[in-house]
Design a protein around this motif. Structure first.
Motif, PDB file in Angstrom:
ATOM      1  N   SER A 118       0.860  -1.187   0.000  1.00 53.45           N
ATOM      2  CA  SER A 118       0.000   0.000   0.000  1.00 53.45           C
ATOM      3  C   SER A 118       0.885   1.222   0.000  1.00 53.45           C
ATOM      4  CB  SER A 118      -0.930   0.028   1.214  1.00 53.45           C
ATOM      5  OG  SER A 118      -0.252   0.510   2.369  1.00 53.45           O
ATOM      6  N   TRP A 123      -3.797   2.007   4.659  1.00 54.63           N
ATOM      7  CA  TRP A 123      -3.970   0.556   4.704  1.00 54.63           C
ATOM      8  C   TRP A 123      -2.831  -0.177   5.393  1.00 54.63           C
ATOM      9  CZ3 TRP A 123      -8.704   0.670   4.443  1.00 54.63           C
ATOM     10  CH2 TRP A 123      -9.421   1.310   3.442  1.00 54.63           C
ATOM     11  N   PRO A 128      -4.047  -5.111   2.891  1.00 58.53           N
ATOM     12  CA  PRO A 128      -4.042  -3.792   2.233  1.00 58.53           C
ATOM     13  C   PRO A 128      -4.544  -3.828   0.797  1.00 58.53           C
ATOM     14  CG  PRO A 128      -1.817  -4.670   2.387  1.00 58.53           C
ATOM     15  CD  PRO A 128      -2.685  -5.578   3.207  1.00 58.53           C
ATOM     16  N   ARG A 131      -8.432  -4.314   0.814  1.00 58.28           N
ATOM     17  CA  ARG A 131      -9.120  -3.118   1.311  1.00 58.28           C
ATOM     18  C   ARG A 131      -9.078  -1.995   0.280  1.00 58.28           C
ATOM     19  NH1 ARG A 131     -12.336  -5.309   5.084  1.00 58.28           N
ATOM     20  NH2 ARG A 131     -11.108  -6.653   6.459  1.00 58.28           N
ATOM     21  N   ALA A 211      -6.187  -1.882   7.664  1.00 61.68           N
ATOM     22  CA  ALA A 211      -6.616  -2.948   6.752  1.00 61.68           C
ATOM     23  C   ALA A 211      -6.612  -4.271   7.502  1.00 61.68           C
ATOM     24  CB  ALA A 211      -5.682  -3.017   5.550  1.00 61.68           C
TER      25      ALA A 211
END
Length: 324
Positions: A118, A123, A128, A131, A211
């Motif tokens: 990310s 996140w 990550p 999400r 996340a």
């Protein structure tokens, strides 16, 4: 007269488990540095048959002939002694799957770096990539960060942006991020090996988003949400845990779906608006439709939605919902 700084190959201990980590391990194996050992999660049952098998990183390490450690406890003195014996200069972490204790972080003299999928501080956590897709992010990326005790909160050494396609699933985005992260990590490690100064930028903790690890039940579709958010939901839940709904009391996995501008009219959320080609248009909470093109009934193969509808023998009109 210009001079070049000679490369100083580093002794690297690698931490990783799933497929996401394999490109980074491969990049290090192909570099001038020495991967002195791999730490990966203990073997676990995998797949439909729940047979115990090697995770992707272990498979790659076995082929490369690299020493492997699979501790159940990271503070186990036996493991720590074995890890110290590798005499690693630096540790590299890519989706290992567990938080590392301070006693371990203190062993490599150059510390440990993490390949995080990310653009931190966004996140932080175990999921990550998923999400980002679930949230409808237009851009994702990879950050190389210093590993500290706090979750994904270490200083950042490098970042690279990767666009998220409207067609991306979590699986397809992960594959691209894995390649981008491997290249970025190798560049950072090479710079460290050449003795170059690599700036470490602190994260803005106030801007952090979390996340958390995905749970299977999160795949359940809430038809009162907007068509676009459900488009993101279906893609974000691929390949696991998969988006699903209930029809006629049976669980139905939604494999492919896209937001559609067709008005739902008076059809309630989850109701069938019409069949269009191989897809079914189902009403969403914002008055638009989700075009569901591929589904998988419980215990059966994936198929087009039209195929599934043709085999559905039910007197009641189709209505997808959140409960059996």
């Amino acid at each position: 007269m210009s001079t070049t700084v000679p490369d100083m190959p580093l002794r690297i201990a690698f931490f990783g488990t799933p497929a996401f980590a394999v490109p980074t391990l491969d990049a290090l194996l192909a570099s001038s540095h020495e991967v002195v050992g791999v730490v990966t999660q203990p073997d676990r049952p995998r797949g439909r048959g729940q047979q115990v098998s090697d995770a992707p990183v272990k498979e790659r390490a076995v082929v490369a002939g690299v020493p492997i450690l699979q501790p159940t406890r990271l503070k186990d003195p036996v493991f720590l002694d074995a890890f110290r014996a590798w005499n690693a200069d630096l540790g590299v972490v890519a989706a290992y799957g567990r938080l590392l204790p301070q006693v371990l972080l203190d062993i490599p003299p150059r510390g440990l770096l993490n390949v995080h999928a990310s653009l931190l501080p966004a996140w932080r956590g175990a999921s990550p990539i998923q999400r980002a897709v679930l949230n409808g992010d237009a851009v994702s990326g990879v950050t190389i960060m210093r590993v500290v005790l706090a979750l994904d909160a270490g200083a950042m050494l490098a970042r690279v942006e990767v666009p998220v396609s409207p067609d991306d699933t979590s699986g397809s985005l992960e594959a691209r991020l894995a390649v981008a992260g491997a290249s970025l990590l190798r560049d950072v490690v090479d710079r460290i090996g050449r003795g170059e100064s690599v700036e470490e930028v602190p994260q803005d903790d106030a801007a952090a988003t979390l996340a958390p690890r995905l749970e299977k039940q999160e795949g359940l579709i809430d038809w009162t949400r907007s068509a676009w958010s459900l488009d993101c939901h279906v893609r974000g839940m691929q390949p696991w845990p998969s988006a699903f709904t209930y029809v006629d009391g049976q669980r139905l996995v939604v494999r492919e779906a896209r937001a559609d501008d067709t008005p739902a009219g008076d059809v309630p959320p989850g109701g069938l608006v019409r069949v269009d080609g191989d897809a079914a248009l189902l009403a969403c909470g914002d008055g638009r439709c989700l075009r569901v093109s591929r589904v998988q009934p419980e215990g059966k193969r994936a198929m087009t939605t039209r195929e599934w509808l043709q085999g559905r023998r039910a007197a009641e009109p189709l209505r997808a919902g959140m409960a059996p």
